[in-house]
Design an enzyme around this catalytic site. Structure first.
Site, mmCIF file in Angstrom:
data_model
loop_
_atom_site.group_PDB
_atom_site.id
_atom_site.type_symbol
_atom_site.label_atom_id
_atom_site.label_comp_id
_atom_site.label_asym_id
_atom_site.label_seq_id
_atom_site.Cartn_x
_atom_site.Cartn_y
_atom_site.Cartn_z
ATOM 1 N N LYS A 1 0.924 -1.074 0.043
ATOM 2 C CA LYS A 1 -0.002 -0.127 -0.170
ATOM 3 C C LYS A 1 1.023 1.308 0.141
ATOM 4 O O LYS A 1 2.249 1.246 0.261
ATOM 5 C CB LYS A 1 -0.858 -0.160 1.244
ATOM 6 N N ASN B 1 -2.019 0.355 6.778
ATOM 7 C CA ASN B 1 -1.466 -0.880 7.177
ATOM 8 C C ASN B 1 -0.410 -1.797 6.288
ATOM 9 O O ASN B 1 -0.467 -2.801 6.279
ATOM 10 C CB ASN B 1 -2.536 -1.792 7.792
ATOM 11 N N HIS C 1 -2.165 -5.386 1.598
ATOM 12 C CA HIS C 1 -3.448 -6.175 1.353
ATOM 13 C C HIS C 1 -3.193 -7.464 1.141
ATOM 14 O O HIS C 1 -2.204 -7.738 0.411
ATOM 15 C CB HIS C 1 -4.007 -5.414 0.240
ATOM 16 N N TYR D 1 -12.366 -1.805 -3.338
ATOM 17 C CA TYR D 1 -12.915 -1.865 -1.856
ATOM 18 C C TYR D 1 -14.353 -1.839 -2.023
ATOM 19 O O TYR D 1 -14.891 -1.278 -1.170
ATOM 20 C CB TYR D 1 -12.058 -1.166 -1.171
ATOM 21 N N GLU E 1 -9.730 -10.140 -7.613
ATOM 22 C CA GLU E 1 -8.454 -9.258 -7.282
ATOM 23 C C GLU E 1 -7.403 -9.260 -8.285
ATOM 24 O O GLU E 1 -6.891 -8.490 -8.903
ATOM 25 C CB GLU E 1 -8.261 -9.130 -5.762
#
Ligand code: ATP
Ligand code: MG
Length: 138
Positions: free
Chosen positions: A10, A113, A116, A50, A127
């Site tokens: 990320k 965070n 993913h 998302y 995905e």
């Protein structure tokens, strides 16, 4: 049980220069890379990725964050990939992540965070196909 999962490094992690160290930890844990690209999401693309979280209070923040900088997307292969990768990355909130996990090592907060990881075989396929064409996956 599937042998593939999908991951993104990320924007918090790419911008802090953690990409190499995170990929190193992933590969040393036994995952092999079957497709990879370094790219940047638009807000619209981040929202689509998302989409299941659209009604959640943090959705706007999540979309802003995921489109704020570059990401590295990859399809990974290993026996029991989805479950083993979730174990490797640790809990969503790094404060609750086990010692030695990627989120414990590199994540700052529940929102930012670091990585993913797909939560099911079905979503891993969806995905991966969101980011990669057949030609790019081997
Ligand atoms: P990911 O899908 O990114 O691997 P996850 O499966 O551990 O994470 P989800 O519940 O799917 O967690 O949430 C997706 C992402 O939304 C989280 O990784 C995080 O970036 C963000 N998020 C989740 N909960 C919160 C929250 N309470 N506040 C801010 N951001 C959140
Ligand atoms: Mg999730």
């Amino acid at each position: 049980m599937s042998n593939r999962t999908f991951t993104m490094i990320k924007p918090d992690a790419t911008s802090k220069g953690y990409t190499g160290a995170i990929l190193d930890q992933i590969i040393k844990a036994g995952f092999s890379v079957k497709a990879m690209k370094w790219t940047k999401l638009t807000k619209e693309q981040a929202g689509l990725f998302y989409d299941v979280h659209r009604e959640r209070g943090f959705f706007g923040e999540l979309v802003e964050f995921m489109s704020s900088g570059s990401i590295v997307a990859a399809i990974l292969e290993k026996e029991n990939a989805v479950e083993d990768f979730r174990t490797l990355i640790g809990a969503t909130n790094p404060a609750n992540a086990a010692e030695g996990t990627i989120r414990k090592n590199f994540a700052a907060s529940i929102g930012e965070n670091a990585v993913h990881g797909s939560d099911s075989d079905e979503n891993a396929k969806i995905e991966g196909d969101f980011f990669f064409s057949k030609l790019e996956i081997f």
